[in-house]
Structure formats: structure tokens, C-alpha cells
Scaffold this motif. Structure first.
Motif, short mmCIF file in Angstrom:
data_model
loop_
_atom_site.label_atom_id
_atom_site.label_comp_id
_atom_site.label_asym_id
_atom_site.label_seq_id
_atom_site.Cartn_x
_atom_site.Cartn_y
_atom_site.Cartn_z
N LEU A 88 -7.00 1.94 6.86
CA LEU A 88 -7.99 0.86 6.81
C LEU A 88 -9.40 1.41 6.93
O LEU A 88 -10.32 0.99 6.22
CB LEU A 88 -7.71 -0.16 7.91
CG LEU A 88 -6.46 -1.03 7.65
CD1 LEU A 88 -6.07 -1.79 8.91
CD2 LEU A 88 -6.71 -2.02 6.51
N ALA A 89 -9.60 2.35 7.85
CA ALA A 89 -10.94 2.90 8.05
C ALA A 89 -11.47 3.54 6.78
O ALA A 89 -12.68 3.59 6.55
CB ALA A 89 -10.93 3.91 9.19
N ARG A 128 -8.22 -2.94 1.96
CA ARG A 128 -8.99 -4.10 2.44
C ARG A 128 -8.40 -5.40 1.95
O ARG A 128 -8.52 -6.42 2.62
CB ARG A 128 -10.48 -3.98 2.11
CG ARG A 128 -10.89 -4.21 0.70
CD ARG A 128 -12.44 -4.35 0.57
NE ARG A 128 -13.15 -3.10 0.70
CZ ARG A 128 -13.84 -2.72 1.77
NH1 ARG A 128 -13.92 -3.51 2.81
NH2 ARG A 128 -14.46 -1.57 1.81
N ASP A 129 -7.79 -5.36 0.78
CA ASP A 129 -7.21 -6.59 0.24
C ASP A 129 -5.90 -6.96 0.94
O ASP A 129 -5.37 -8.04 0.73
CB ASP A 129 -6.94 -6.41 -1.26
CG ASP A 129 -8.21 -6.09 -2.02
OD1 ASP A 129 -9.16 -6.87 -1.92
OD2 ASP A 129 -8.27 -5.04 -2.68
N LEU A 180 -15.92 -3.06 8.84
CA LEU A 180 -15.23 -1.95 9.52
C LEU A 180 -14.30 -1.21 8.56
O LEU A 180 -14.20 0.01 8.60
CB LEU A 180 -14.44 -2.46 10.73
CG LEU A 180 -15.28 -2.92 11.92
CD1 LEU A 180 -14.39 -3.25 13.12
CD2 LEU A 180 -16.31 -1.86 12.34
N ILE A 181 -13.61 -2.00 7.71
CA ILE A 181 -12.74 -1.35 6.73
C ILE A 181 -13.61 -0.54 5.77
O ILE A 181 -14.57 -1.06 5.20
CB ILE A 181 -11.91 -2.40 5.95
CG1 ILE A 181 -10.95 -3.13 6.90
CG2 ILE A 181 -11.14 -1.74 4.81
CD1 ILE A 181 -10.20 -4.29 6.27
N GLY A 182 -13.29 0.72 5.63
CA GLY A 182 -14.07 1.57 4.74
C GLY A 182 -15.28 2.20 5.40
O GLY A 182 -16.02 2.93 4.75
N LEU A 231 0.85 -1.20 0.00
CA LEU A 231 0.00 0.00 0.00
C LEU A 231 0.88 1.24 0.00
O LEU A 231 1.76 1.38 0.85
CB LEU A 231 -0.89 -0.02 1.24
CG LEU A 231 -1.93 1.10 1.34
CD1 LEU A 231 -3.04 0.88 0.34
CD2 LEU A 231 -2.52 1.16 2.75
N SER A 232 0.64 2.15 -0.93
CA SER A 232 1.47 3.36 -0.95
C SER A 232 0.67 4.54 -1.47
O SER A 232 0.05 4.47 -2.53
CB SER A 232 2.71 3.15 -1.81
OG SER A 232 3.58 4.25 -1.66
N ILE A 233 0.68 5.61 -0.69
CA ILE A 233 -0.02 6.84 -1.10
C ILE A 233 0.93 8.01 -0.85
O ILE A 233 1.93 7.88 -0.15
CB ILE A 233 -1.34 7.06 -0.32
CG1 ILE A 233 -1.07 7.20 1.18
CG2 ILE A 233 -2.30 5.91 -0.56
CD1 ILE A 233 -2.28 7.65 1.97
#
Lengths: 469, 469
Positions: free
Chosen positions: A145-146, A161-162, A196-198, A131-133
Motif C-alpha cells: 500500500l505504501a 489503492r483501488d 498515505l497510499i503511495g 493484487l499480485s506481483i
């Protein structure tokens, strides 16, 4: 609601001194400076149990709770507006990497861990957390995650989520869900993890996560290739996957306007071309042993040239050059901020509809006024950041009265093409109206029922995602 | 509950004749012959709207509804026990492949489509739908999603939930959720899709799905390799991924007992060795252009031999040989049925705990009695099918009184090691007690709240997943 002073005194009585924080201004601002938040108090729990204590007290006193990660969200999910002043529960003290299992490709981290620290810990174990932003230096795992964060590697590795196998979370009741599984398969009941994720902190507070790691590719390579437009770019992506399978890890579309903005506001960023092409893509590949990434990109370029899909290109010959190419892509959001968008749109489209949208949108917007458009994004995911700016010499404030019309114009087109008006940033408080306008009624009804069932007191991040009725 | 005859007459009045089915015995049986179901009626809607009509009438009359796919589930999720006789809603008439978008790697199918038909439709578009299980000739997409099916390609492509982009579903209220998105990124609200996936028909009825396709690998190869045990097998998997990255699509562990069962009950299946080794793995790879699968497996075998991880092996030299290797793996469940298990366990473990479990379980079971154990499964996912059989000359019925002790022994060990007592088959009616025994209380409370919120009348598959209180 009970007496606020009473709530605060019970809070400070129940939590250790280290968990009590002053309501500093940094907790109340957000990256684009659009809203200012409010808070009656800030606590930084050191464990899920301390977080549970805070939530139980808040629930008893009917004080709203906002889970607070790195504060980098772009849709106001972390910034209270209206209603009683909330308790901010900051994850800043829960930053531990609890365990790393390199042989399992699993890592267990607390929700306050900063993304770049998670990257470093994975690298130390010769693994990759993909994951990278752009905000990786301040975004925290719990917030990522949220909001089900996306970023540049979704094409290959998926969204947040994946990359999550399990959660530890405090439910609105104050109960702790101990769900830090390290399992690839587990069909024991409803998928509370993905719920919960998202959910943007409206259904519970994530305190730790079990994350999937990936093997580090044996070799990596990066190229810039000039394409005629989004349709050619998508055919190029298809060809790249035909050549390299899952090896294609990022496929980012950029437009000349992005280079113009960089030249205008960040001249220190090295420009790849003397005369900027209209459309180009950044392709990043990570290949297994026995394959040479630069050679594979060269072969792809030649095949694409032959097929008329590309007209020019450059393949990074060193790590330094890879960094230069990526710096262009990663500096564009900052250049956008310097210019100042009138309206920004984080949209996604079915891949087959991307070209149609990109072709039609400028004409529709021109009927509202004269603008500059910087369209860029994660083309492989159908995810475009479609941002609308004033023409040179004008400023965003002069266009305030057009912002709603611009937004509706873009979102209506996206929706009509089967797209999403929030691809990766979430709903927060900014897009609650959009969700009501474009969301499916049966899904919205189900969401409201779930919210009422899990958070009957309505204390968790009220006003985010769903309107407080 | 109103008069049943009244409900049936309203049902037949509201639906076309084609949707009305006789209550045939095939709807009431399940693959292992453990339970016999009941039904007051069977309907086969031709559309989401017809399904919605059936659910609305059932809700008004408080008649339980069981969504019915291929009937291949192994935990009794499709077989009513106790309570009022349910309405079975069979998806058998909704079998259309609605749309294929090869360039997007997306296919939209109705929930009654049979898995092997979906495979064929993907292949016709030069794509791959990677979900594959032994029952692919009769399992239907709706059931595969409702149970979050796993199978042999999860290692590379994920479970059913990872292969679904969107759903069309009838909610218990009778409202239709139109969520057939073709988007890779869509952060607009709670993840209702993943909530329905794996909820085993207790939260809604899936009528269609938007599925992810994958490019077909340029070349495929299969090998059998003899290993000392699960620990060596996992090191071999690590080495295989180091060599071939995501190219490893299946990694299946098998034990000598499986070959014995095949020799005993299915002599037509070609045995790979004259003297069967104790443990061996089937490795399947699908590689991108420019790589030779058989050559890559050869190189892997040599490196593994060098490292002492394998002692023997064979690499398929033709498609016929690949089929032979796979036939061994895919025939083992049938051989197991011929022998007749006393107790079957579909468990998963953290990868680091697999070897410990496999080493310790036989000793623990020996304290209960003398058994044969066939342990096999999807090792790359930590998913073992750990099945316990009588010794030769004895039959399962003689062990009826030991079944509970065997099951508890296996499940307690798995749970203590951080594993799951239902890796891929789900909870159904068989494992409701296990979920209560091993499930996290906060998660169970959340599940009950969600069930009550979305299905307040409790009509959707009552008794599956959650006990009717």
C-alpha cells in the motif's frame, strides 16, 4: 538530536521485549543489491499503539524512522542512505487477518500480512484478493500500500489503492488514525487514505488495512498469442474487451529477448515455441457463469486471425498449461537478474504512445552503445519494463559509465510522450532526481508543503520521494 | 483585507470582459432552498491561466474564493455563509471537450463541461462515461470531481475519483498544476489528484480533467424485483454477481413510500404495480457479447424465486420499458422535494449492517415523533438516502424543532454501526458539525494541517469542510 544511546534505552524501556529486534543484515539489503542500508535499531511492534510509541520516541529524539515491510521494493525506499542512522519499524509481527466479511467482499488485515497469505485467506472465503506481483511470497500489505503496488491484474482490478477501503495508520505525530472503514462510499473529508497510499512511508506508518475482495470468476483461461508488435497487441486487447468486457484480467506483452534470457539462464522453464516469435502476449480471462473461457479465447483468436492481428497462438487446455504459460511471464524478472541489467526502467505511457516509444527507443539507445533490450510488461496499463542489458560476452560493470545516459535517454523519451518514469515501483531514493527533473513544479511544491505540514520534524523516511533540503 | 472596490477594479483590469459576470441570483441559491449565498463578484475564466489570475488577486486581497460548478450540491458547499463576501469563480465558460482518445478509453474535458454533454461526447466515440446522477443536465465535471460524486453506477464503475486519471488545477497560491495524465499507472509522488478530488474547492480549483471511459456493454437490461427487505436484497445482489460478475451496473433499493410519494405528487409517472410492494430493487445489467441481458435477468429471477429471495418481478422487454423503470427511480428525489423532507440523510453502512440499520431506525425515530420515512438508494454501495417526512396533513415547518433530534438519531445509529454520515454528497457547510462529531481526531488534525499548508491565507471556500477557526 539527543544522545542515541539514550534514545535506544528509552525505546527498550517503552516496548515489550518481543518488539525489540537485532539489526540483522536482511534489514539492510535490497533485491538488486545496489545499496546497503543502515539502522540504529529495529523494532517490530505488535500493535498500532506500540508503533505509535516508537514513532513518538523517535520524533522526540529526532531519529529518522523507516517503515519496513517485506523489503522487496526496487527503488531503495526501505534503505537509508546518509543522515543519522534510522530506526527501522518492521511490520513482521503484525501479520493477522483480523476479520473477513465474505458477503461484503471485505477483509481487514494487519500491515505485516504477506501477500500470498492474504491470497490464501481470501480463497478460503471463496473470494479473490486480486493484487499480485512476483514478490508475493515476501511482500507485505503495508509496503504494497505504501508504494501503491501494481502487478499483473491492474487492468481489471486496479492498483493497490483501488483495492483499499480504509487504513489504520500512525501519523508522524504519534497519533493513531483509526480509519478501517468497510464502506464503498464515504465523502467525509479529505482523502487521507489515498494520500498515505503511495507516499512510501514518508507521511505515516500503515499498520492495518481494510481491503476489497472480488468474487472469484466462475472459470478462468489463459492464452499466448503471437502479434506483430505493440500496436497490434493493443488492437487485440481492444478486441478482447469487446468480446469479454471486464473479463480480461491480464494482458502481458513479452519479447523474444525474454525467452532468450530464460533459455540462457533458466533452462528448466518450458519454452512455448521451438522458434521464438519476436512479440507475443499472455492473455488471462476470468469469466462469469455460462461462458467457457477456453471457448471464448478460441473465438477471440479466430476473430483476431481473421483481422490480421495475430499469426499464431496457443490456448491453455488445463490448469497445468495455464501455470506453464504464467511461469514464463513470472520467471522473466529472475532471468533478467541472472543476466544483469545495466539499467532498468519501469515506465508507463498513454496507450496511444506505446508503439511509438517501442519503435523509437532502440535507435536512440544504439547511439549510446550496443545493448540487448528486454521490453515486457503490463501492456493493458501502458506499463512497460524496459530493461537494457549488455550484449553476450560483456557484463554490466563494463557499462557503468553509460548507465546515466541510458536512463536519461529512456526517461526523456517517455516524458516527452506524456508518460511516467515510475509506473508502479515508486520513487524511493533511486528516482528522487527523476521526480525533480520530470515532475510538475506546482505538484512538487504542494508535496513539499504537505510533507512539512504532516511531518514537521522530518522523521518519516527522510530522503525517500523528496530530497532532504 | 484590502479595500473591496480596489480588488474589484484590479480584477476587471486583469481579466477580459468576457470573464466578468454580474452577481445574478442563480449563483446564490441552492437546490433545496435552505440557504442564500453572497458574493462580491462573479468571474468566469476562459482558461486555467485566467483562473490563476483571479486566485492570485483574491489571495493578495484576502478575498475568499468559491469555485462554482453547476450549483447542484446538496450540502451548501457552493453557498457562502458569514465572513467577507466571496469571489465566485464559475466554470461556465470552460466547457470544451479538449480531446477524446477512444482507443485509450480517455477523454480530456474542461471543468465546466456539463455531465450530460460528457455522456454525449463519449457516446459519439462509442464509449461510456459511466458517472450518472439525477442532476446530470446541470452538474459540471469540476464540481462532480470536487465533491467526488457518486450516483447509480458506482457499484460497477466507482465514484468520480475512480473515473479520473489526471487534473489541471489552480492551487491556492495561483500556480497551475498541469497534471492531465492519460496514464493507468503513475507512481511519481503523492496522490495530489485524489487529495483535490473530494476536497470541495477548499484546496484548489479544478479547471480540467482527464477522464476514464469504459467500453459500452454489448447489451443492457433492467428489471424490477420484489424482495422482503434489505437483507434479501443483498443476498439477491450476491446471486446477481455470481451469475453476471461485473455485469451488474446498478442495484437500487426502493420502498413503497417512494411509490406513494410519486402517486401523490407526480401522477404522470407510470406505477409498476397496482398494489405497491413494501420493498423492491431495480437491477441494471450491461453484458458483453454473446450474453442476452433479458435472458440473464430471467435466469436470475428464476434462481432467486427458487431460493425464496424474490416474490415478484418484471423484466424490461424494450428500451421504452427500461426507461419507465429508471424514471421511477430517478423521479423519487423530485417527489421527495414536493412532499418536503424534515431531514434528509445521505448515509452509507457496511453492507452487513444495512439490514440492522433499516430495521432499527424507524423505532428510534418513533420515539421523537410520528413521521413518514422514504428509504431508498444505492444498496450495492451500502448507500441509503434515508429521508424523514411529516405524516399527511402536516408540513415540514411544524417539525423544525425536531430536525436536529432526527438528524442526530439517524447519524448516531449510522456511526455506531461503522457507517458514514456523508456517503456521496460531501460535507459542504451543512455537515461541518457532523464531521467534527464523528470524524477521527487524527484524520481531522491531518486535514487541518494540509489545509493550512496548501492554503495558508485560507481563501479557498472557507467554512466548507473545515470550520474557520
Amino acid at each position: 538530536m539527543s544522545d542515541p544511546a539514550d534514545f535506544l534505552s528509552r525505546l527498550s524501556g517503552a516496548l515489550p521485549a518481543a518488539a525489540l529486534r537485532a539489526v540483522a543484515p536482511r534489514y539492510l539489503s535490497e533485491p538488486r543489491g545496489r545499496w546497503e542500508g543502515r539502522a540504529c535499531a529495529v523494532v517490530a511492534p505488535g500493535s498500532a499503539e506500540e508503533a505509535a510509541t516508537a514513532l513518538r520516541l523517535a520524533c522526540e529524539a529526532r531519529v529518522p524512522v523507516i517503515p519496513y515491510g517485506g523489503g522487496t521494493g526496487l527503488v531503495g525506499g526501505q534503505v537509508a542512505q546518509g543522515g543519522a542512522a534510522p530506526l527501522l519499524v518492521s511490520l513482521e509481527r503484525m501479520t493477522r487477518i483480523r476479520e473477513v466479511y465474505p458477503d461484503e467482499n471485505v477483509m481487514i488485515v494487519e500491515a505485516g500480512a504477506i501477500l500470498s497469505d492474504v491470497h490464501d485467506a481470501a480463497e478460503k472465503a471463496h473470494r479473490l484478493f486480486p493484487l499480485s506481483i512476483a514478490a508475493k511470497g515476501s511482500a507485505r500489505i503495508g509496503g504494497l500500500l505504501a508504494t501503491n503496488a501494481g502487478g499483473v491484474n491492474v487492468l481489471r482490478y486496479g492498483n493497490a489503492r483501488d483495492l483499499c477501503l480504509g487504513l489504520e495508520a500512525v501519523m508522524p505525530s504519534g497519533e493513531v488514525w483509526h480509519g478501517l472503514k468497510r464502506l464503498r462510499k464515504d465523502n467525509t473529508g479529505y482523502d487521507l487514505r489515498n494520500l498515505l497510499i503511495g507516499s512510501e512511508g514518508t507521511l505515516g506508518l500503515i499498520t492495518a488495512a481494510s481491503l476489497k475482495l472480488a468474487p472469484r470468476p466462475a472459470g478462468e483461461g489463459t492464452a499466448l498469442m503471437v502479434v506483430e508488435g505493440p500496436a497490434a497487441a493493443l488492437r487485440l486487447l481492444s478486441m478482447a474487451r469487446d468480446h469479454m468486457g471486464e473479463g480480461v484480467s491480464a494482458f502481458e506483452l513479452m519479447h523474444r529477448e525474454g525467452l532468450n534470457f530464460l533459455a540462457e539462464t533458466m533452462p528448466q522453464v518450458r519454452q512455448p515455441w521451438e522458434a521464438a516469435p519476436e512479440w507475443f502476449v499472455l492473455i488471462d480471462v476470468g469469466l462469469a457463469r455460462g461462458l467457457d473461457p477456453a471457448g471464448a479465447l478460441e473465438a477471440l483468436f479466430e476473430a483476431a486471425l481473421e483481422a490480421g492481428l495475430v499469426s499464431d497462438g496457443m490456448i491453455a487446455q488445463s490448469e497445468g498449461q495455464r501455470t506453464d504459460f504464467w511461469t514464463i511471464r513470472e520467471s522473466i524478472p529472475e532471468a533478467n537478474r541472472h543476466i544483469g541489467a545495466i539499467s532498468s526502467h519501469d515506465v508507463s505511457l498513454p496507450l496511444g504512445a506505446v508503439a511509438e516509444f517501442v519503435a523509437a527507443a532502440p535507435g536512440a539507445l544504439a547511439r549510446i552503445g550496443a545493448f540487448r533490450i528486454n521490453c515486457f510488461g503490463h501492456l493493458g496499463d501502458g506499463n512497460l519494463h524496459y530493461n537494457v542489458f549488455p550484449v553476450p560476452g560483456r557484463s554490466r560493470v563494463e557499462h557503468e559509465d553509460q548507465r546515466d545516459a541510458i536512463k536519461t535517454c529512456v526517461h526523456d523519451m517517455v516524458h516527452a510522450l506524456g508518460g511516467s518514469v515510475s509506473a508502479e515501483h515508486g520513487i524511493g531514493r533511486l528516482k528522487v532526481g527523476d521526480l525533480e527533473r520530470y515532475g510538475d513544479p506546482a505538484k512538487l511544491a504542494a508535496m513539499r508543503a504537505i510533507k512539512a505540514a504532516l511531518d514537521p520534524a522530518g522523521i518519516m523516511n527522510p530522503g525517500a520521494v523528496l530530497r532532504v533540503l
